[in-house]
Design a protein around this motif. Sequence first.
Motif, PDB file in Angstrom:
ATOM      1  N   GLY A  28      48.248  50.260  35.091  1.00 16.09           N
ATOM      2  CA  GLY A  28      47.959  50.054  33.690  1.00 16.09           C
ATOM      3  C   GLY A  28      47.227  51.233  33.086  1.00 16.09           C
ATOM      4  N   GLU A  29      47.266  51.332  31.767  1.00 16.79           N
ATOM      5  CA  GLU A  29      46.630  52.454  31.091  1.00 16.79           C
ATOM      6  C   GLU A  29      45.124  52.446  31.287  1.00 16.79           C
ATOM      7  N   ASN A  30      44.540  51.282  31.481  1.00 16.32           N
ATOM      8  CA  ASN A  30      43.090  51.174  31.595  1.00 16.32           C
ATOM      9  C   ASN A  30      42.602  51.219  33.036  1.00 16.32           C
ATOM     10  N   ASP A  31      43.517  51.412  33.987  1.00 14.32           N
ATOM     11  CA  ASP A  31      43.113  51.500  35.389  1.00 14.32           C
ATOM     12  C   ASP A  31      42.179  52.682  35.593  1.00 14.32           C
ATOM     13  N   GLU A  32      41.204  52.495  36.444  1.00 14.20           N
ATOM     14  CA  GLU A  32      40.377  53.617  36.859  1.00 14.20           C
ATOM     15  C   GLU A  32      41.167  54.431  37.874  1.00 14.20           C
ATOM     16  N   LYS A  33      40.623  55.590  38.222  1.00 12.68           N
ATOM     17  CA  LYS A  33      41.306  56.401  39.212  1.00 12.68           C
ATOM     18  C   LYS A  33      40.289  57.055  40.128  1.00 12.68           C
ATOM     19  N   VAL A  34      40.762  57.509  41.263  1.00 12.84           N
ATOM     20  CA  VAL A  34      39.914  58.199  42.225  1.00 12.84           C
ATOM     21  C   VAL A  34      39.525  59.550  41.641  1.00 12.84           C
ATOM     22  N   SER A  35      38.228  59.848  41.641  1.00 13.00           N
ATOM     23  CA  SER A  35      37.765  61.103  41.056  1.00 13.00           C
ATOM     24  C   SER A  35      37.173  62.055  42.088  1.00 13.00           C
ATOM     25  N   ARG A  36      37.095  61.602  43.351  1.00 12.41           N
ATOM     26  CA  ARG A  36      36.551  62.469  44.396  1.00 12.41           C
ATOM     27  C   ARG A  36      37.425  62.388  45.639  1.00 12.41           C
ATOM     28  N   CYS A  37      37.693  63.540  46.227  1.00 11.16           N
ATOM     29  CA  CYS A  37      38.556  63.587  47.407  1.00 11.16           C
ATOM     30  C   CYS A  37      38.066  64.684  48.344  1.00 11.16           C
ATOM     31  N   ILE A  38      37.923  64.344  49.608  1.00  6.17           N
ATOM     32  CA  ILE A  38      37.576  65.323  50.636  1.00  6.17           C
ATOM     33  C   ILE A  38      38.675  65.307  51.690  1.00  6.17           C
ATOM     34  N   ILE A  39      39.365  66.425  51.832  1.00  6.10           N
ATOM     35  CA  ILE A  39      40.400  66.585  52.842  1.00  6.10           C
ATOM     36  C   ILE A  39      39.792  67.325  54.027  1.00  6.10           C
ATOM     37  N   ILE A  40      39.900  66.730  55.208  1.00  7.84           N
ATOM     38  CA  ILE A  40      39.309  67.298  56.421  1.00  7.84           C
ATOM     39  C   ILE A  40      40.432  67.795  57.319  1.00  7.84           C
ATOM     40  N   THR A  41      40.329  69.043  57.743  1.00  4.34           N
ATOM     41  CA  THR A  41      41.303  69.596  58.670  1.00  4.34           C
ATOM     42  C   THR A  41      40.588  70.565  59.599  1.00  4.34           C
ATOM     43  N   GLY A  42      41.349  71.196  60.477  1.00  5.39           N
ATOM     44  CA  GLY A  42      40.733  72.137  61.401  1.00  5.39           C
ATOM     45  C   GLY A  42      41.299  72.029  62.805  1.00  5.39           C
ATOM     46  N   ILE A  43      40.605  72.677  63.727  1.00  5.54           N
ATOM     47  CA  ILE A  43      41.055  72.772  65.104  1.00  5.54           C
ATOM     48  C   ILE A  43      40.774  71.466  65.847  1.00  5.54           C
ATOM     49  N   SER A  44      41.681  71.044  66.684  1.00  2.00           N
ATOM     50  CA  SER A  44      41.491  69.822  67.470  1.00  2.00           C
ATOM     51  C   SER A  44      40.229  69.938  68.326  1.00  2.00           C
ATOM     52  N   GLY A  45      39.408  68.894  68.279  1.00  2.00           N
ATOM     53  CA  GLY A  45      38.177  68.898  69.047  1.00  2.00           C
ATOM     54  C   GLY A  45      36.975  69.407  68.282  1.00  2.00           C
TER      55      GLY A  45
ATOM     56  N   LEU B  99      45.391  53.655  45.206  1.00  2.00           N
ATOM     57  CA  LEU B  99      43.966  53.337  45.330  1.00  2.00           C
ATOM     58  C   LEU B  99      43.247  53.196  43.996  1.00  2.00           C
ATOM     59  N   ARG B 100      43.984  53.202  42.896  1.00  2.00           N
ATOM     60  CA  ARG B 100      43.364  52.984  41.583  1.00  2.00           C
ATOM     61  C   ARG B 100      42.601  51.670  41.519  1.00  2.00           C
ATOM     62  N   THR B 101      43.061  50.688  42.276  1.00  2.49           N
ATOM     63  CA  THR B 101      42.448  49.356  42.213  1.00  2.49           C
ATOM     64  C   THR B 101      41.498  49.092  43.383  1.00  2.49           C
TER      65      THR B 101
ATOM     66  N   LYS C 241      38.003  49.396  45.035  1.00  5.51           N
ATOM     67  CA  LYS C 241      36.655  49.623  44.523  1.00  5.51           C
ATOM     68  C   LYS C 241      35.952  50.785  45.208  1.00  5.51           C
ATOM     69  N   ALA C 242      35.957  50.814  46.546  1.00  2.00           N
ATOM     70  CA  ALA C 242      35.257  51.879  47.273  1.00  2.00           C
ATOM     71  C   ALA C 242      35.864  53.239  46.968  1.00  2.00           C
ATOM     72  N   ALA C 243      37.191  53.304  46.885  1.00  2.00           N
ATOM     73  CA  ALA C 243      37.851  54.577  46.606  1.00  2.00           C
ATOM     74  C   ALA C 243      37.497  55.101  45.223  1.00  2.00           C
ATOM     75  N   VAL C 244      37.453  54.207  44.245  1.00  2.00           N
ATOM     76  CA  VAL C 244      37.135  54.610  42.874  1.00  2.00           C
ATOM     77  C   VAL C 244      35.663  54.997  42.747  1.00  2.00           C
TER      78      VAL C 244
END
Length: 295
Positions: free
Chosen positions: A3-20, A53-55, A57-60
């Motif tokens: 919906g137009e009034n849905d909130e959205k995720v505003s923070r994102c942390i992508i984790i990558t790197g070497i195994s271990g 994940l717009r809906t 709560k923790a993600a938003v």
Amino acid sequence: MPGENDEKVSRCIIITGISGSGKTTTLHHLEDQGMFAIDNIPPSLLPQLFDVLRTHKAAVEHGVAAVVDVRGEALLHDLIEVMGFLRRSISDVRLVFLDADDAELLRRFETTRRRHPLGGIPILEGIAWERDVLAPIRDIADVVLDTSGLLPTAFREKILGELGSSREHVTLIVSSFGYKYGVPKDCDFLFDVRFLLNPYYSEELRPLSGRDDAVQTYLRNLQESERLMTSLLGFLELVLPLYGNTGKMQMHVGVGCTGGRHRSVAVAEWIGAHFREKGWVCTVRHRDIDKEARW
């Protein structure tokens, strides 16, 4: 369709790197901070994930943390393009690249007795291959963190410090109970309030509980209640942030009286109201409040 009034995720942390290097541990620390956590997701699915994940709560409210690494095989190659899309559509996006020296990585693999994710090749050969494949991703990372030699507490301090996450995001659980029904087994602290005059012996107050204004007024008028709450709240204000500093993200406080209906309920409610007013996440539970309701 959202919906137009849905909130959205505003923070994102992508984790990558070497195994271990500590990607899963980092994900757990961020999950403890309230973020929605997901491990080993193909990068191309991230835009769809944020739409879903717009809906949530923790993600938003707290954001999303996701691990993307060589377990995705060829799918990992989409990450650079996906990061460009995410930076355009989400206000706070960070790419975290974790690394460690070869000796440290080898020690961790040997300690945990796990094979390299690629399988079928020596560990050091797999690490060398990862460094080569992940070099372009490392170049665009917002945070590059070497975890060599970091003990668990220091690791947590460093990763949360780099990402600007709160060290005091501790959830406080306050449970009232009646001693006649047994002591809760999972409390960090227990407080006995049976020394307060018992509203149970008032015919007017007996049918009520510690949630009712009349019972709370009766107890607040006791000199002992004022002294109790001053000391009790002062103690909890001291130890609650210290729990967060050591990595314990939940503290459970038990408050007991004889039946668990009047005194302990009122004190638990007062504790909860005090810490919620100060901005802490606090849940109040009354285990035995209905067991003597018939009286």
